[in-house]
Design an enzyme around this catalytic site. Structure first.
Site, PDB file in Angstrom:
ATOM      1  N   GLY A 105       0.820  -1.198   0.000  1.00 18.55           N
ATOM      2  CA  GLY A 105       0.000   0.000   0.000  1.00 18.55           C
ATOM      3  C   GLY A 105       0.852   1.245   0.000  1.00 18.55           C
ATOM      4  CG  HIS A 219       5.800  -5.968  -4.257  1.00 18.53           C
ATOM      5  ND1 HIS A 219       4.496  -5.755  -3.875  1.00 18.53           N
ATOM      6  CD2 HIS A 219       6.508  -4.892  -3.822  1.00 18.53           C
ATOM      7  CE1 HIS A 219       4.405  -4.594  -3.240  1.00 18.53           C
ATOM      8  NE2 HIS A 219       5.623  -4.051  -3.193  1.00 18.53           N
ATOM      9  CD  GLU A 221       2.677  -8.498  -5.385  1.00 15.06           C
ATOM     10  OE1 GLU A 221       2.416  -7.337  -5.045  1.00 15.06           O
ATOM     11  OE2 GLU A 221       3.380  -9.278  -4.696  1.00 15.06           O
ATOM     12  CB  SER A 281     -22.737  -7.688 -26.221  1.00 15.64           C
ATOM     13  OG  SER A 281     -21.655  -8.506 -25.822  1.00 15.64           O
ATOM     14  N   GLY A 282     -22.661 -10.504 -27.879  1.00 18.74           N
ATOM     15  CA  GLY A 282     -21.829 -11.202 -28.839  1.00 18.74           C
ATOM     16  C   GLY A 282     -20.394 -11.303 -28.384  1.00 18.74           C
ATOM     17  N   GLY A 283     -20.031 -10.554 -27.342  1.00 18.82           N
ATOM     18  CA  GLY A 283     -18.683 -10.616 -26.810  1.00 18.82           C
ATOM     19  C   GLY A 283     -18.519 -11.792 -25.864  1.00 18.82           C
ATOM     20  CB  VAL A 284     -15.473 -13.441 -24.550  1.00 22.95           C
ATOM     21  CG1 VAL A 284     -14.801 -12.256 -23.883  1.00 22.95           C
ATOM     22  CG2 VAL A 284     -15.168 -14.729 -23.795  1.00 22.95           C
ATOM     23  CB  SER A 286     -22.700 -10.853 -22.881  1.00 23.72           C
ATOM     24  OG  SER A 286     -22.291 -10.838 -24.231  1.00 23.72           O
TER      25      SER A 286
END
Length: 571
Positions: A105, A219, A221, A281-284, A286
């Site tokens: 942080g 870190h 990560e 929508s046609g996208g991945v 949705s």
């Protein structure tokens, strides 16, 4: 055109899935949207199905890497969830947590009002790993001392491991790591031991094994700590004893069961049929959300596609064929282009655009739902980055970057309960779930497309003429990127219509026309991104085609900004 728009209904005969043919280039090329219909009354549980016991909770103290910690843990096939730093211990335990990680942080632990966790975190009931600020907080809160160090550490460093504790099991005694701190631990609390050090930090690692408390100043990560994932595995699997079992298949089974249970329970309680609609929508995003719900409730799901006029070229025509004919889902298509353009007339502020689009979507859905009878639930493809960037109550320490219209740009009086099965997934996880569900790879691997569509790729007012210009330019960008075999190598690639006009020369005559910007970025999850180093010949061909084929454009520029400090989209 007025109020309710034109509606075209199409219903699939069965629920069978047919994988698209590999040469179905049109579907692969142009069905790339991810519009999410919104709503604030979330009926979904406050955590995703499939988390279960074995969850690793990451407490967020405002680090730019907090989300990355959760992602790295999930890459170990262990479910991890990011929660506010002050989440009560009782809530952490209620969520089935087996371990806690404290993020870094921007604060100093000795600052007035510095964020702190519930003191019960230090009780030893669960193993705790503090990273950077989290490690300093652990030392400070338990009787040690932290102060500003004359030798700050930002960037690469070498850690020498002094004790073979469980956190560093199997690692060489010296490790390249990534540091990002100005404060250092100068005195350890009673019962703690130093486990690692650098030239500037004598306590780069610390532990009190009797209380299951571990801290590291570096870190693990980030990619710049090559064996950071091994450190996290040692903590999560070795010390906390979590079994790596969180997989796409496990997520699907648990999520489908949870959706079916929730819908059926509600239907029995209110005496309804348990009907669900999905903002398709046609996208991945949705598409995967719809497939999960469809597997749970079958024909009680109706997908509604709203053509708001902000789509890429030929989206609507191709979507019908893909979803109704190939995926076997009930599909309603609504032509609402004129009403969206009317509401966006004169609007230039991007946040206002997002709010208008979110509000109008809901109004259209409510109107269509009335035609279908009683509808209890609305499905949308909200992702974890949407929640994080919108700075909801779930991410207290994150600064709001922009309002995602399916999270924060929505009407307060939405009457649907929400099903958001992907709310805690990152984009790459969604793709993995889509593949496991059997969705066509061409659909699952599409580049992301923003919910508000081309409205936020037009800087300034959105008009029919400007949309037409951008559609043609964007079509050329994707066509050339694919032609060069680079589509899968970039996270997103698209055109932006700027509010700038520039002087040019065409046919020996002066022009004063639009400037189009090209944006292409590489990324793993959309949270950070770098500009794509596209070959000059590809950029040159894109520029030449746009200037020659798109009326009203005489200049093309390339955006070489990374995220941060920029965002991927311009608005």
């Amino acid at each position: 055109m007025t109020g309710k728009g034109k509606t075209v209904h199409g219903e699939a005969a069965n629920a069978g899935h047919r994988v698209l043919a590999p040469d179905d280039a049109e579907v692969e090329a142009y069905l790339e949207t991810a519009l999410h219909a919104p709503g604030p009354q979330r009926a979904a549980t406050d955590r995703p199905a499939g988390g279960g016991d074995g969850t690793v909770v990451v407490l967020d103290f405002g680090s730019q890497f907090a989300q990355l910690i959760a992602r790295r843990v999930r890459e170990l096939n262990v479910y991890s969830e990011l929660l506010p730093h002050d989440t009560p211990m009782a809530e952490i335990e209620r969520r089935g947590a087996s371990a806690i990680i404290l993020s870094g942080g921007p604060n100093s632990v000795y600052d007035v009002g510095a964020p702190k966790p519930d003191p019960a975190v230090w009780s030893g009931r669960l193993p705790v790993l503090g990273i950077c600020y989290g490690a300093q907080l652990m030392a400070s809160e338990l009787g040690g001392h932290v102060q500003a160090n004359g030798k700050r550490e930002y960037g690469p460093a070498t850690v020498t491991i002094g004790t073979e504790d469980g956190l560093f099991a199997g690692l060489d005694r010296t490790q390249p790591v990534w540091m990002s701190h100005g404060d250092s631990i100068t005195t350890l609390p009673e019962g703690f031991h130093a486990t690692a050090q650098t030239d500037s930090s004598p306590f780069a690692g610390l532990n009190d094994e009797s209380r299951n408390l571990y801290g590291i100043q570096f870190h693990p990560e980030v990619a710049h700590t090559p064996h950071g994932k091994d450190v996290l595995r040692n903590f999560v699997v070795g010390i906390a004893g979590v079994t790596p079992s969180w997989t796409p298949a496990h997520f699907i089974t648990a999520t489908v069961d949870e959706i079916r249970r929730r819908v059926d329970d509600h239907a029995r309680a209110v005496g309804s049929d348990g009907k669900v609609i999905c903002a398709l929508s046609g996208g991945v995003d949705s598409a995967v959300a719809a497939a999960l719900v469809h597997r749970a409730v079958g024909d009680r799901l109706t997908c509604i596609y709203v053509d708001h006029g902000l789509m890429r070229k030929r989206e609507s025509e191709l979507l019908r064929a893909t979803f109704a004919e190939n995926l076997g889902m009930r599909l309603v298509m609504v032509d609402a282009r004129e009403r969206f353009l009317a509401r966006l007339a004169g609007v230039v502020d991007p946040e206002q655009k997002r709010r208008i689009i979110g509000d109008e979507f809901i109004r259209v859905f409510e109107e269509e739902a009335e035609k279908l009878g009683q509808i209890d639930f609305l499905t949308q493809g909200t992702l974890y980055p949407d929640v994080i960037e919108s700075a909801t109550s779930e991410t207290k320490t994150a600064q709001k970057i922009k309002t995602h219209h399916n999270v924060g740009g929505l009407p307060a009086d939405l009457r649907f309960k929400l099903i958001e099965p992907l709310r805690y997934l990152f984009k790459d996880e969604v793709r993995a779930v889509g593949i496991e569900l059997g969705l066509p790879e061409q659909m699952v691997q599409r580049q992301p497309f923003p919910g508000p569509g081309l409205a936020i790729r037009i800087i300034g007012e959105v008009t029919a003429e400007r949309l037409d210009t951008l559609r043609e330019a964007d079509w050329i960008v994707i066509d050339e990127i694919k032609g060069a075999g680079l589509y899968r190598n970039v996270w997103q690639s698209f055109a932006i219509l700027t509010p700038i006009h520039s002087v040019g020369v065409m046919g020996d005559g002066r022009t004063y026309a639009n400037v189009v910007a090209i944006r292409a970025v590489t990324s793993d999850d959309g949270m950070t991104a770098d500009w794509a180093k596209l070959p000059y010949e590809v950029l040159g061909k894109i520029s030449s085609r746009i200037v020659n084929e798109v009326p009203g454009v005489n200049r093309v520029v390339y955006d070489i900004s990374s995220k941060p400090p920029a965002t991927i989209e311009w608005e």
